[in-house]
Design an enzyme around this catalytic site. Structure first.
Site, PDB file in Angstrom:
ATOM      1  N   TRP A 149       0.794  -1.223   0.000  1.00 43.60           N
ATOM      2  CA  TRP A 149       0.000   0.000   0.000  1.00 43.60           C
ATOM      3  C   TRP A 149       0.828   1.276   0.000  1.00 43.60           C
ATOM      4  CZ3 TRP A 149       1.952   2.117   4.308  1.00 43.60           C
ATOM      5  CH2 TRP A 149       2.393   1.246   5.327  1.00 43.60           C
ATOM      6  N   LYS A 173      -2.019  -9.241  -7.212  1.00 47.53           N
ATOM      7  CA  LYS A 173      -2.859  -8.884  -6.064  1.00 47.53           C
ATOM      8  C   LYS A 173      -2.398  -7.510  -5.576  1.00 47.53           C
ATOM      9  CE  LYS A 173      -2.568  -9.530  -1.616  1.00 47.53           C
ATOM     10  NZ  LYS A 173      -3.077  -8.209  -1.155  1.00 47.53           N
ATOM     11  N   GLU A 248      11.108  -8.283  -2.433  1.00 38.67           N
ATOM     12  CA  GLU A 248      11.595  -6.952  -2.063  1.00 38.67           C
ATOM     13  C   GLU A 248      10.952  -6.626  -0.724  1.00 38.67           C
ATOM     14  OE1 GLU A 248      11.971  -3.593  -1.152  1.00 38.67           O
ATOM     15  OE2 GLU A 248      10.685  -2.865  -2.777  1.00 38.67           O
ATOM     16  N   CYS A 282      10.375   1.647   1.950  1.00 42.99           N
ATOM     17  CA  CYS A 282      11.311   0.578   2.332  1.00 42.99           C
ATOM     18  C   CYS A 282      12.752   1.068   2.341  1.00 42.99           C
ATOM     19  CB  CYS A 282      11.132  -0.639   1.437  1.00 42.99           C
ATOM     20  SG  CYS A 282      11.206  -0.252  -0.311  1.00 42.99           S
TER      21      CYS A 282
HETATM   22  P1  NAD Z   1       1.747  -6.920   6.656  1.00 39.57           P
HETATM   23  O1  NAD Z   1       3.026  -7.651   6.875  1.00 39.57           O
HETATM   24  O2  NAD Z   1       0.486  -7.522   7.186  1.00 39.57           O
HETATM   25  O3  NAD Z   1       1.491  -6.655   5.099  1.00 39.57           O
HETATM   26  C1  NAD Z   1       2.464  -6.250   4.180  1.00 39.57           C
HETATM   27  C2  NAD Z   1       1.915  -6.556   2.786  1.00 39.57           C
HETATM   28  O4  NAD Z   1       1.842  -7.957   2.602  1.00 39.57           O
HETATM   29  C3  NAD Z   1       0.478  -6.051   2.529  1.00 39.57           C
HETATM   30  O5  NAD Z   1       0.408  -5.556   1.208  1.00 39.57           O
HETATM   31  C4  NAD Z   1      -0.403  -7.291   2.687  1.00 39.57           C
HETATM   32  O6  NAD Z   1      -1.555  -7.259   1.859  1.00 39.57           O
HETATM   33  C5  NAD Z   1       0.516  -8.378   2.230  1.00 39.57           C
HETATM   34  N1  NAD Z   1       0.293  -9.665   2.886  1.00 39.57           N
HETATM   35  C6  NAD Z   1       0.125  -9.888   4.214  1.00 39.57           C
HETATM   36  N2  NAD Z   1      -0.018 -11.212   4.439  1.00 39.57           N
HETATM   37  C7  NAD Z   1       0.067 -11.830   3.236  1.00 39.57           C
HETATM   38  C8  NAD Z   1       0.017 -13.188   2.804  1.00 39.57           C
HETATM   39  N3  NAD Z   1      -0.119 -14.206   3.676  1.00 39.57           N
HETATM   40  N4  NAD Z   1       0.130 -13.442   1.484  1.00 39.57           N
HETATM   41  C9  NAD Z   1       0.304 -12.439   0.596  1.00 39.57           C
HETATM   42  N5  NAD Z   1       0.375 -11.149   0.929  1.00 39.57           N
HETATM   43  C10 NAD Z   1       0.268 -10.839   2.239  1.00 39.57           C
HETATM   44  O7  NAD Z   1       1.931  -5.536   7.318  1.00 39.57           O
HETATM   45  P2  NAD Z   1       1.387  -4.054   7.138  1.00 39.57           P
HETATM   46  O8  NAD Z   1       0.798  -3.632   8.451  1.00 39.57           O
HETATM   47  O9  NAD Z   1       0.555  -3.851   5.924  1.00 39.57           O
HETATM   48  O10 NAD Z   1       2.769  -3.329   6.952  1.00 39.57           O
HETATM   49  C11 NAD Z   1       3.680  -3.473   8.022  1.00 39.57           C
HETATM   50  C12 NAD Z   1       5.051  -3.667   7.600  1.00 39.57           C
HETATM   51  O11 NAD Z   1       5.194  -4.132   6.263  1.00 39.57           O
HETATM   52  C13 NAD Z   1       5.806  -2.356   7.601  1.00 39.57           C
HETATM   53  O12 NAD Z   1       6.259  -2.079   8.885  1.00 39.57           O
HETATM   54  C14 NAD Z   1       6.922  -2.622   6.663  1.00 39.57           C
HETATM   55  O13 NAD Z   1       7.951  -3.265   7.376  1.00 39.57           O
HETATM   56  C15 NAD Z   1       6.378  -3.620   5.694  1.00 39.57           C
HETATM   57  N6  NAD Z   1       6.084  -3.066   4.364  1.00 39.57           N
HETATM   58  C16 NAD Z   1       7.103  -3.015   3.483  1.00 39.57           C
HETATM   59  C17 NAD Z   1       6.879  -2.493   2.231  1.00 39.57           C
HETATM   60  C18 NAD Z   1       8.002  -2.409   1.219  1.00 39.57           C
HETATM   61  O14 NAD Z   1       7.946  -1.563   0.340  1.00 39.57           O
HETATM   62  N7  NAD Z   1       8.996  -3.282   1.279  1.00 39.57           N
HETATM   63  C19 NAD Z   1       5.627  -2.022   1.887  1.00 39.57           C
HETATM   64  C20 NAD Z   1       4.579  -2.101   2.819  1.00 39.57           C
HETATM   65  C21 NAD Z   1       4.835  -2.646   4.058  1.00 39.57           C
END
Ligand code: NAD
Length: 476
Positions: A149, A173, A248, A282
Site C-alpha cells: 500500500w 494482487k 523486495e 522501504c
Molecule cells: P503486513 O506484513 O500484514 O502486510 C504487508 C503486505 O503484505 C500487505 O500488502 C499485505 O496485503 C501483504 N500480505 C500480508 N499477508 C500476506 C500473505 N499471507 N500473502 C500475501 N500477501 C500478504 O503488514 P502491514 O501492516 O501492511 O505493513 C507493516 C510492515 O510491512 C511495515 O512495517 C513494513 O515493514 C512492511 N512493508 C514493506 C513495504 C516495502 O515496500 N517493502 C511495503 C509495505 C509494508
C-alpha cells in the site's frame, strides 16, 4: 467514492460472491469506496486466464510488446492528475508525491518497453566444427505478484511492466487498502490494447490468495513486495513448489554522516527524504549515524529541518507530509517512541499523534537512541528519525551491518577513501553517497540478507522473468 472491481480474462467483475471491502481515506478515517473480493473460483479463473494468455503473449515479438507498453505509458501520463488525486485520498501522501509516483511509473513502463526488444540470447562457439551452441532467454511463465500500500502504483508498475516486457502474463494482487489507484493503473494497460488475460487483477484475503496462487502449477514465478515476515512465508511456499521468486522486503537504512561531509547537503537531502511518504518507504533513511565531532551540529540542524515539515491533508496545497496510511502505523509509532524513551532516548521533536480524526503523526526525531530500543531493531516504517553518534569508520560499519536488513544505505563524506571503504564494507543492495539517488527505472533495485533477493530495476528486473535454455545442435 470509488469502486474497484477484479479484472479476470479481460472482464471487470464483482467476483463470484459480490463481496466488498471498505477502503478508508486516512486523512479522515472515513470511507473512500469499496473493493471487490475474489473467491477461490475467481482465483482459479484468473490463473487459468494468465496460463492461456501466456501461450500467445510469450510469442508476441519484443518489439510489439514494447509498442503496447509505450501506449500504456502514454495513457498513464494523460491520466496522471486524476489518478494522483485518487492515490492521495486512499494512501494519504501529498498530491505532489502522488504525481511524482505516477510520473515515475510512466518512466518505468517506458524503460521496460524499451528493454522488451533487447532480450538477447548468445551463441557459444562449439569445440567441434558443425556444433552450434545457443543460449536462449525465454519468459518464465505466468506470474503471481503481490504489491503493498505504500507505493501502490509504482510497485505494481515495476512488476507488471517488467513481466510483460519479458513475455510473461500475471495475476496481480494489489493492496486492499489502496486498490483504486491500482485499478486505474491496470485500466491504462487494458485501454492500450494489452490482450485479455495477460494482466489479471485480484483483491481479497491476502493469505487465502497467496495460499491458492503460490502452489498453483500454472503459476511459475512469485514476486512479492512487503514485510520481511510475509516475504519469508511466501519464499518458503515458493521453495516448496520450486517456483522462481523475487522478494523486495523491509529495510532499516543506515545514514552514515562523517564530520568531513557537507553538512548542509547531508541535512537537506537526508532530512528531506526521511519524511517523504511519512517515512513509509522501504528505503527510507532511518538510523542516522553521525561522527562524534559533527553530532551536535547535525542533530540541531536536522531537528530544525524536521520542524519545517507541514503535516496536513495531502490534497491541500503546501502539505509536505500527509497522514500515515492506516491506524496500525499510528499505533506502531506510539509504541516505538514510548519504548525508545523508556530505554533512555531523548525526544528532540514530535512523538505524538495529531488530532483524533485520520491517522496523523508528528514528524519525530529521537536522539542518543540506545541499540536496545525496539526502533533500532525493527523497521519503524513511519516519520521517526533515530540519531546516534559513532567514533570511527569501523564502529560506523559495524552498526550499519548489525541488523539482518540490507536494502538501502546512505553516506555523506568528502573523502574518496571513506567512500571506497563504505562501498566495499556495507552489506546492502543499494548504497547512495552524498545524495538520495535510488530508485530510477534503469538502476537495480533490491536487497540482500533479510531484505530479500532479486532486483526490480534495470535490465536485472527483466532477467528476473526469464529462464535460460541451452541448445546444442550438431549440424553434421
Ligand atoms: P503486513 O506484513 O500484514 O502486510 C504487508 C503486505 O503484505 C500487505 O500488502 C499485505 O496485503 C501483504 N500480505 C500480508 N499477508 C500476506 C500473505 N499471507 N500473502 C500475501 N500477501 C500478504 O503488514 P502491514 O501492516 O501492511 O505493513 C507493516 C510492515 O510491512 C511495515 O512495517 C513494513 O515493514 C512492511 N512493508 C514493506 C513495504 C516495502 O515496500 N517493502 C511495503 C509495505 C509494508
Amino acid at each position: 467514492m470509488q469502486k474497484t472491481l477484479l479484472l479476470i480474462d479481460g472482464q471487470w467483475t464483482a467476483g463470484g460472491e459480490s463481496v466488498v471491502l471498505d477502503v478508508i481515506n486516512p486523512a479522515s478515517g472515513s470511507g473512500f469506496g469499496t473493493v471487490a473480493v475474489a473467491t477461490p473460483e475467481d482465483l482459479d479463473r484468473a490463473a487459468g486466464a494468465a496460463d492461456r494468455a501466456f501461450v500467445f503473449w510469450s510469442r508476441v515479438s519484443g518489439y510489439e510488446r514494447g509498442r503496447l507498453l509505450k501506449a500504456a505509458a502514454a495513457l498513464l501520463a494523460e491520466r496522471l492528475e486524476a489518478i494522483a488525486k485518487v492515490l492521495t485520498q486512499e494512501q494519504g501522501k501529498p498530491l505532489v508525491e502522488s504525481r511524482l509516483e505516477i510520473g515515475n511509473a510512466v518512466n518505468l513502463i517506458e524503460f521496460f518497453a524499451e528493454e522488451a526488444r533487447r532480450i538477447y540470447g548468445r551463441e557459444i562457439p562449439g569445440r567441434t566444427e558443425g556444433v552450434v551452441q545457443t543460449v536462449r532467454k525465454e519468459p518464465v511463465g505466468p506470474v503471481a505478484a503481490f504489491t503493498p500500500w505504500n507505493f501502490p502504483v509504482a510497485q505494481s508498475t515495476r512488476k507488471i511492466a517488467a513481466a510483460l516486457a519479458a513475455g510473461c502474463t500475471l495475476v496481480l494482487k494489489g493492496s486492499e487498502e489502496t486498490p483504486h489507484s491500482v485499478g486505474l493503473l491496470v485500466g491504462c494497460f487494458m485501454d492500450a490494447g494489452i490482450p485479455a488475460g495477460v494482466v489479471n487483477l485480484v483483491f481479497g484475503d491476502p493469505a487465502q490468495i497467496s495460499a491458492f496462487l503460490v502452489p498453483d502449477p500454472r503459476i511459475r514465478k512469485i514476486s512479492f513486495t512487503g514485510s520481511t515476515p510475509v516475504g519469508k512465508l511466501l519464499a518458503g511456499m515458493a521453495g516448496q513448489h520450486m517456483k522462481r521468486g523475487t522478494f523486495e522486503l523491509g529495510g532499516h537504512a543506515p545514514v552514515l554522516v562523517f564530520a568531513d561531509a557537507d553538512m548542509t547537503r547531508a541535512v537537506e537531502r537526508a532530512g528531506g527524504a526521511k519524511y517523504r511518504n511519512a517515512g513509509q518507504v522501504c528505503i527510507s533513511p532511518t538510523r542516522f549515524l553521525v561522527e562524534e565531532a559533527a553530532y551536535e551540529e547535525f542533530t540541531n540542524r536536522f531537528v530544525e529541518k524536521a520542524r519545517q515539515v507541514r503535516v496536513g491533508n495531502g490534497l491541500e496545497e503546501g502539505t509536505s507530509m500527509g497522514p500515515l496510511a492506516n491506524s496500525r502505523r499510528v499505533e506502531t509509532m506510539e509504541r516505538l517512541v514510548a519504548d525508545a524513551v523508556d530505554h533512555g532516548a531523548k525526544l528532540a521533536l514530535g512523538g505524538e499523534r495529531i488530532g483524533n480524526s485520520g491517522y496523523f503523526f508528528q514528524p519525530t526525531v529521537l536522539t542518543d537512541v540506545p541499540l536496545e530500543a525496539a526502533a533500532m531493531n525493527e523497521e519503524p516504517f513511519g516519520p521517526v528519525a533515530l540519531i546516534r553518534s559513532f567514533r570511527d569508520i569501523d564502529a560506523a560499519l559495524a552498526e550499519a551491518n548489525r541488523l539482518d536488513y540490507g536494502l538501502a544505505a546512505y553516506a555523506y563524506t568528502s573523502s574518496a577513501e571513506t567512500a571506497r571503504r563504505l562501498s566495499n564494507g556495507i552489506q546492502t543492495g543499494m548504497l547512495s553517497i552524498n545524495h538520495h539517488g535510488l530508485g530510477l527505472p534503469e538502476t537495480p533495485f533490491g536487497g540482500v540478507k533479510d531484505s530479500g533477493y532479486g532486483s526490480e530495476g534495470g535490465p536485472e528486473a527483466v532477467e528476473a522473468y526469464l529462464s535460460t535454455k541451452f541448445v546444442t545442435h550438431a549440424t553434421f
